[in-house]
Motif scaffolding. Sequence first.
Motif, PDB file in Angstrom:
ATOM      1  N   PHE A 160       0.814  -1.209   0.000  1.00 38.32           N
ATOM      2  CA  PHE A 160       0.000   0.000   0.000  1.00 38.32           C
ATOM      3  C   PHE A 160       0.852   1.264   0.000  1.00 38.32           C
ATOM      4  CE2 PHE A 160      -3.236  -3.024   1.418  1.00 38.32           C
ATOM      5  CZ  PHE A 160      -4.179  -2.751   0.439  1.00 38.32           C
ATOM      6  N   ASP A 161       2.104   1.168   0.415  1.00 41.71           N
ATOM      7  CA  ASP A 161       3.005   2.325   0.299  1.00 41.71           C
ATOM      8  C   ASP A 161       3.152   2.737  -1.156  1.00 41.71           C
ATOM      9  OD1 ASP A 161       3.516   2.630   3.012  1.00 41.71           O
ATOM     10  OD2 ASP A 161       5.206   1.231   2.977  1.00 41.71           O
ATOM     11  N   GLY A 162       3.261   1.764  -2.032  1.00 46.07           N
ATOM     12  CA  GLY A 162       3.374   2.046  -3.460  1.00 46.07           C
ATOM     13  C   GLY A 162       2.104   2.658  -4.029  1.00 46.07           C
ATOM     14  N   VAL A 163       0.949   2.182  -3.560  1.00 49.72           N
ATOM     15  CA  VAL A 163      -0.325   2.763  -4.002  1.00 49.72           C
ATOM     16  C   VAL A 163      -0.410   4.207  -3.520  1.00 49.72           C
ATOM     17  CG1 VAL A 163      -2.838   2.604  -3.835  1.00 49.72           C
ATOM     18  CG2 VAL A 163      -1.471   0.515  -4.037  1.00 49.72           C
ATOM     19  N   LEU A 164       0.022   4.458  -2.283  1.00 51.72           N
ATOM     20  CA  LEU A 164       0.043   5.828  -1.755  1.00 51.72           C
ATOM     21  C   LEU A 164       0.937   6.731  -2.604  1.00 51.72           C
ATOM     22  CD1 LEU A 164       0.233   5.491   2.118  1.00 51.72           C
ATOM     23  CD2 LEU A 164      -1.469   6.733   0.798  1.00 51.72           C
ATOM     24  N   TYR A 165       2.092   6.218  -2.973  1.00 49.90           N
ATOM     25  CA  TYR A 165       3.006   6.993  -3.814  1.00 49.90           C
ATOM     26  C   TYR A 165       2.341   7.364  -5.139  1.00 49.90           C
ATOM     27  CZ  TYR A 165       6.936   8.154  -6.806  1.00 49.90           C
ATOM     28  OH  TYR A 165       7.769   8.792  -7.678  1.00 49.90           O
ATOM     29  N   GLU A 166       1.671   6.392  -5.742  1.00 53.29           N
ATOM     30  CA  GLU A 166       0.984   6.669  -7.024  1.00 53.29           C
ATOM     31  C   GLU A 166      -0.137   7.688  -6.835  1.00 53.29           C
ATOM     32  OE1 GLU A 166       2.113   5.857  -9.869  1.00 53.29           O
ATOM     33  OE2 GLU A 166       3.580   4.371  -9.210  1.00 53.29           O
ATOM     34  N   ASN A 193      -5.746   9.724   1.946  1.00 50.93           N
ATOM     35  CA  ASN A 193      -5.993   9.699   3.399  1.00 50.93           C
ATOM     36  C   ASN A 193      -6.539   8.354   3.861  1.00 50.93           C
ATOM     37  OD1 ASN A 193      -5.101  12.313   3.837  1.00 50.93           O
ATOM     38  ND2 ASN A 193      -7.116  13.196   3.430  1.00 50.93           N
ATOM     39  N   LYS A 194      -7.418   7.748   3.071  1.00 52.38           N
ATOM     40  CA  LYS A 194      -7.999   6.466   3.445  1.00 52.38           C
ATOM     41  C   LYS A 194      -6.972   5.339   3.344  1.00 52.38           C
ATOM     42  CE  LYS A 194     -12.692   7.751   2.298  1.00 52.38           C
ATOM     43  NZ  LYS A 194     -13.648   7.376   3.290  1.00 52.38           N
ATOM     44  N   VAL A 195      -6.198   5.330   2.274  1.00 52.68           N
ATOM     45  CA  VAL A 195      -5.211   4.275   2.065  1.00 52.68           C
ATOM     46  C   VAL A 195      -4.066   4.392   3.069  1.00 52.68           C
ATOM     47  CG1 VAL A 195      -3.564   3.310   0.393  1.00 52.68           C
ATOM     48  CG2 VAL A 195      -5.857   3.947  -0.347  1.00 52.68           C
ATOM     49  N   GLN A 196      -3.844   5.589   3.599  1.00 50.41           N
ATOM     50  CA  GLN A 196      -2.790   5.780   4.594  1.00 50.41           C
ATOM     51  C   GLN A 196      -3.000   4.864   5.803  1.00 50.41           C
ATOM     52  OE1 GLN A 196       0.116   7.828   4.492  1.00 50.41           O
ATOM     53  NE2 GLN A 196       0.537   6.449   6.191  1.00 50.41           N
ATOM     54  N   MET A 197      -4.268   4.641   6.167  1.00 52.69           N
ATOM     55  CA  MET A 197      -4.563   3.737   7.292  1.00 52.69           C
ATOM     56  C   MET A 197      -3.981   2.347   7.043  1.00 52.69           C
ATOM     57  SD  MET A 197      -8.413   4.516   8.653  1.00 52.69           S
ATOM     58  CE  MET A 197      -9.256   4.206   7.139  1.00 52.69           C
ATOM     59  N   LEU A 198      -4.044   1.904   5.791  1.00 56.47           N
ATOM     60  CA  LEU A 198      -3.523   0.579   5.455  1.00 56.47           C
ATOM     61  C   LEU A 198      -2.002   0.556   5.478  1.00 56.47           C
ATOM     62  CD1 LEU A 198      -5.914  -0.174   2.508  1.00 56.47           C
ATOM     63  CD2 LEU A 198      -5.996  -1.177   4.776  1.00 56.47           C
ATOM     64  N   ASP A 244      -9.800   0.103  13.708  1.00 57.33           N
ATOM     65  CA  ASP A 244     -11.024   0.857  13.441  1.00 57.33           C
ATOM     66  C   ASP A 244     -11.975  -0.011  12.619  1.00 57.33           C
ATOM     67  OD1 ASP A 244     -10.021   3.071  14.739  1.00 57.33           O
ATOM     68  OD2 ASP A 244      -9.168   3.937  12.913  1.00 57.33           O
ATOM     69  N   ASN A 245     -13.262   0.316  12.670  1.00 57.77           N
ATOM     70  CA  ASN A 245     -14.266  -0.478  11.955  1.00 57.77           C
ATOM     71  C   ASN A 245     -13.986  -0.645  10.466  1.00 57.77           C
ATOM     72  OD1 ASN A 245     -15.860  -1.387  14.030  1.00 57.77           O
ATOM     73  ND2 ASN A 245     -17.162   0.423  14.046  1.00 57.77           N
ATOM     74  N   PRO A 246     -13.611   0.402   9.724  1.00 57.76           N
ATOM     75  CA  PRO A 246     -13.341   0.172   8.301  1.00 57.76           C
ATOM     76  C   PRO A 246     -12.214  -0.834   8.068  1.00 57.76           C
ATOM     77  CG  PRO A 246     -13.544   2.519   8.721  1.00 57.76           C
ATOM     78  CD  PRO A 246     -13.527   1.832  10.053  1.00 57.76           C
ATOM     79  N   LEU A 247     -11.175  -0.777   8.891  1.00 56.10           N
ATOM     80  CA  LEU A 247     -10.076  -1.727   8.737  1.00 56.10           C
ATOM     81  C   LEU A 247     -10.497  -3.133   9.139  1.00 56.10           C
ATOM     82  CD1 LEU A 247      -6.931   0.270   9.901  1.00 56.10           C
ATOM     83  CD2 LEU A 247      -7.592  -0.381   7.588  1.00 56.10           C
TER      84      LEU A 247
END
Length: 189
Positions: free
Chosen positions: A97-103, A117-122, A152-155
Motif C-alpha cells: 500500500f506504500d506504493g499505491v500511496l506513492y501513485e 488519506n484512506k489508504v494511509q490507514m492501510l 477501526d471499523n473500516p479496517l
Amino acid sequence: IPVIIPDTSESYPLSEIQALGDKEYFDIAYEGIPIDMFKPRTVYYDGKEVVEDNVKIANRITGNLLQAFKMEGGTQIATLTTAVKKHLCSSYPKKSFDGVLYELSKMKGTQARVLENKVQMLADIPVCKRNIDWEDIVKNNKTVIFQLSYLDNPLRSLFLELILSDFWNWIRKTKNKKDYKKIQESILK
C-alpha cells in the motif's frame, strides 16, 4: 474440525487461549495481515486455471477497498484503480500500500487526496512477516484466531473480507477432493 475466529471484541486475547490446543494467532494491528493481497491469485473459469493479471488484481483490490471504506462514485473507483494498476506495473520490488500511496500522491485532484488519506490507514499497518497456511490449518484441524479488536471499523471490515476472500480462493483451488469435501463439511457445520 478447523475453526476460524475473527475476534472483534477482545474475546480471545493471546494470554487466555492456551487451552485451545493447536492454534494459529494473528494480531493484525501488531503483526499486520498475513495475506499478500497484491499476489496474483489462481482462479478457475470453465475448468481452466487462470492466473490473475495486473488489471484483475487492481480491480479486486479496488473492490475490496471501496466496500470496506464504503466509497462510491465513478471518479473514486477510477482514481483508485489507476493508482493500483500503476503501482503493480511499476518497478517496486515489493508491492504494498506504500506504493499505491506513492501513485496517489503523484495524481492530481481532490479524489486522489481523499483516497490518499484512506489508504494511509492501510500503510500504517505493519507488513506481516508470515503468511497464513490454509492447508496446514485445515489438514491439522487447527484453530486460527484473527485479533481485529484493536482496529477501526473500516479496517476490521476490510481485513475480515480479505481473510475470508483468501480462504475462499484457497478452497476453490484445492485439488485434493478428500480435503475439499472435508472443508465443505466443516463450513456447513
